[in-house]
Scaffold this motif. Structure first.
Motif, mmCIF file in Angstrom:
data_model
loop_
_atom_site.group_PDB
_atom_site.id
_atom_site.type_symbol
_atom_site.label_atom_id
_atom_site.label_comp_id
_atom_site.label_asym_id
_atom_site.label_seq_id
_atom_site.Cartn_x
_atom_site.Cartn_y
_atom_site.Cartn_z
ATOM 1 N N GLY A 61 -3.178 3.475 0.262
ATOM 2 C CA GLY A 61 -2.360 2.851 1.291
ATOM 3 C C GLY A 61 -0.957 2.615 0.771
ATOM 4 N N GLU A 62 -0.090 2.183 1.680
ATOM 5 C CA GLU A 62 1.301 1.910 1.328
ATOM 6 C C GLU A 62 1.736 0.682 2.110
ATOM 7 O OE1 GLU A 62 5.500 4.406 1.028
ATOM 8 O OE2 GLU A 62 3.815 5.260 2.121
ATOM 9 N N ASP A 63 2.418 -0.252 1.433
ATOM 10 C CA ASP A 63 2.873 -1.456 2.120
ATOM 11 C C ASP A 63 4.295 -1.280 2.640
ATOM 12 O OD1 ASP A 63 4.581 -1.889 -0.084
ATOM 13 O OD2 ASP A 63 3.285 -3.430 -0.954
ATOM 14 N N LYS A 64 4.845 -2.330 3.246
ATOM 15 C CA LYS A 64 6.189 -2.271 3.844
ATOM 16 C C LYS A 64 7.278 -2.074 2.804
ATOM 17 C CE LYS A 64 4.911 -5.075 7.804
ATOM 18 N NZ LYS A 64 5.013 -6.402 8.444
ATOM 19 N N GLN A 65 6.999 -2.438 1.549
ATOM 20 C CA GLN A 65 7.959 -2.243 0.458
ATOM 21 C C GLN A 65 7.818 -0.858 -0.180
ATOM 22 O OE1 GLN A 65 5.834 -5.173 0.304
ATOM 23 N NE2 GLN A 65 7.365 -6.227 1.539
ATOM 24 N N HIS A 66 6.965 -0.022 0.404
ATOM 25 C CA HIS A 66 6.695 1.341 -0.058
ATOM 26 C C HIS A 66 6.033 1.386 -1.431
ATOM 27 C CE1 HIS A 66 8.673 2.909 3.429
ATOM 28 N NE2 HIS A 66 9.707 2.134 3.176
ATOM 29 N N ARG A 67 5.293 0.337 -1.740
ATOM 30 C CA ARG A 67 4.465 0.369 -2.940
ATOM 31 C C ARG A 67 3.155 1.046 -2.569
ATOM 32 N NH1 ARG A 67 4.232 -5.789 -4.535
ATOM 33 N NH2 ARG A 67 3.669 -5.783 -2.335
ATOM 34 N N LEU A 68 2.635 1.849 -3.479
ATOM 35 C CA LEU A 68 1.374 2.555 -3.255
ATOM 36 C C LEU A 68 0.228 1.709 -3.775
ATOM 37 C CD1 LEU A 68 2.760 5.958 -4.372
ATOM 38 C CD2 LEU A 68 2.080 5.359 -2.062
ATOM 39 N N TRP A 69 -0.833 1.623 -2.960
ATOM 40 C CA TRP A 69 -2.006 0.823 -3.285
ATOM 41 C C TRP A 69 -3.203 1.745 -3.425
ATOM 42 C CZ3 TRP A 69 -2.182 -4.704 -3.362
ATOM 43 C CH2 TRP A 69 -0.941 -5.310 -3.111
ATOM 44 N N PHE A 70 -4.093 1.412 -4.359
ATOM 45 C CA PHE A 70 -5.277 2.209 -4.643
ATOM 46 C C PHE A 70 -6.489 1.289 -4.688
ATOM 47 C CE2 PHE A 70 -1.576 3.811 -6.861
ATOM 48 C CZ PHE A 70 -1.539 5.146 -6.496
ATOM 49 N N GLY A 71 -7.490 1.571 -3.866
ATOM 50 C CA GLY A 71 -8.774 0.892 -3.979
ATOM 51 C C GLY A 71 -9.619 1.692 -4.949
ATOM 52 N N THR A 72 -10.357 1.016 -5.813
ATOM 53 C CA THR A 72 -11.146 1.722 -6.819
ATOM 54 C C THR A 72 -12.602 1.256 -6.791
ATOM 55 O OG1 THR A 72 -10.817 0.169 -8.638
ATOM 56 C CG2 THR A 72 -9.115 1.857 -8.311
ATOM 57 N N TRP A 73 -13.472 2.088 -7.337
ATOM 58 C CA TRP A 73 -14.895 1.779 -7.369
ATOM 59 C C TRP A 73 -15.224 0.744 -8.441
ATOM 60 C CZ3 TRP A 73 -18.736 1.811 -4.264
ATOM 61 C CH2 TRP A 73 -20.046 1.709 -4.725
ATOM 62 N N ASN A 74 -14.540 0.758 -9.554
ATOM 63 C CA ASN A 74 -14.866 -0.161 -10.648
ATOM 64 C C ASN A 74 -13.730 -1.082 -11.061
ATOM 65 O OD1 ASN A 74 -17.568 0.628 -11.209
ATOM 66 N ND2 ASN A 74 -16.808 2.461 -12.199
ATOM 67 N N GLY A 75 -12.570 -0.965 -10.425
ATOM 68 C CA GLY A 75 -11.424 -1.733 -10.904
ATOM 69 C C GLY A 75 -10.697 -2.548 -9.862
ATOM 70 N N GLY A 76 -11.306 -2.807 -8.723
ATOM 71 C CA GLY A 76 -10.638 -3.610 -7.695
ATOM 72 C C GLY A 76 -9.521 -2.843 -7.001
ATOM 73 N N ILE A 77 -8.393 -3.514 -6.803
ATOM 74 C CA ILE A 77 -7.212 -2.944 -6.140
ATOM 75 C C ILE A 77 -6.093 -2.837 -7.169
ATOM 76 C CG2 ILE A 77 -5.344 -3.513 -4.519
ATOM 77 C CD1 ILE A 77 -7.510 -2.710 -2.849
#
Length: 188
Positions: A61-77
């Motif tokens: 995903g990407e937020d309004k500040q254009h930071r990229l977000w990653f959901g992971t199976w073993n490491g949270g967000i």
């Protein structure tokens, strides 16, 4: 079609996302993923750069500040601030169940996170808080495949097993959806 023969890390991709710069991010099972920049004609593996070896990216995903977000199976967000060159993480140490299946931002920039085994988490970065919705708070079960905040103060929650919930953010109540309310109850 881009495959492993053309340099992709794996032919078994789990999630894909196109960011605001037109890059395509893909995940590979059990590891990080790849980022494809068609404008520049480049592809790079993001496993070790993001510290994601054996984490497995499940969502982008990407937020309004254009930071990229990653959901992971073993490491949270995790999120990447490319301008600052910083990777940050919200994980079990901060109270988030590590197995993230999906996430979405609401109109107030709160991050709604669907997890496998922990229900739904609401991460408010501005206030550094995490709130949890689970079976103890009224969800049908704690295995959440997808979350979708709408523009009417509701968050739609798709559960593993063919059920769903609608959480009213204004009132805090949860409406249960099942085959008796018209869902097909198919889990495939």
């Amino acid at each position: 079609t881009i495959t492993k023969q053309q340099g992709l890390g794996s032919n078994n991709t789990g999630a894909a996302f196109q960011d605001s710069k037109g890059r395509i991010w893909t995940s590979k099972r059990g590891e990080g993923g790849d980022v494809i920049n068609e404008k520049k004609g480049t592809m790079k593996h993001i496993d070790r750069q993001l510290g994601m070896t054996n984490n497995g990216i499940t969502a982008f995903g990407e937020d309004k500040q254009h930071r990229l977000w990653f959901g992971t199976w073993n490491g949270g967000i995790m999120w990447l601030d490319e301008n600052a060159g910083v990777i940050k993480q919200v994980s079990s140490e901060q109270g988030l169940f590590s197995r993230v299946l999906s996430f979405a931002f609401d109109e107030h920039d709160k991050l709604w996170i669907g997890s496998y085994g922990g229900g739904v988490y609401v991460f408010d970065e501005k206030n550094s808080t995490i709130k949890q919705l689970n079976t103890a708070r009224g969800l049908n079960n704690n295995n959440v495949n997808t979350v979708y905040p709408d523009n009417h103060h509701q968050v739609w929650i798709g559960m593993h097993g063919g059920e769903g919930n609608i959480y009213n953010t204004a009132g805090g109540n949860i409406k249960h959806l099942s085959s008796s309310s018209g869902l097909s109850n198919k889990t495939s």
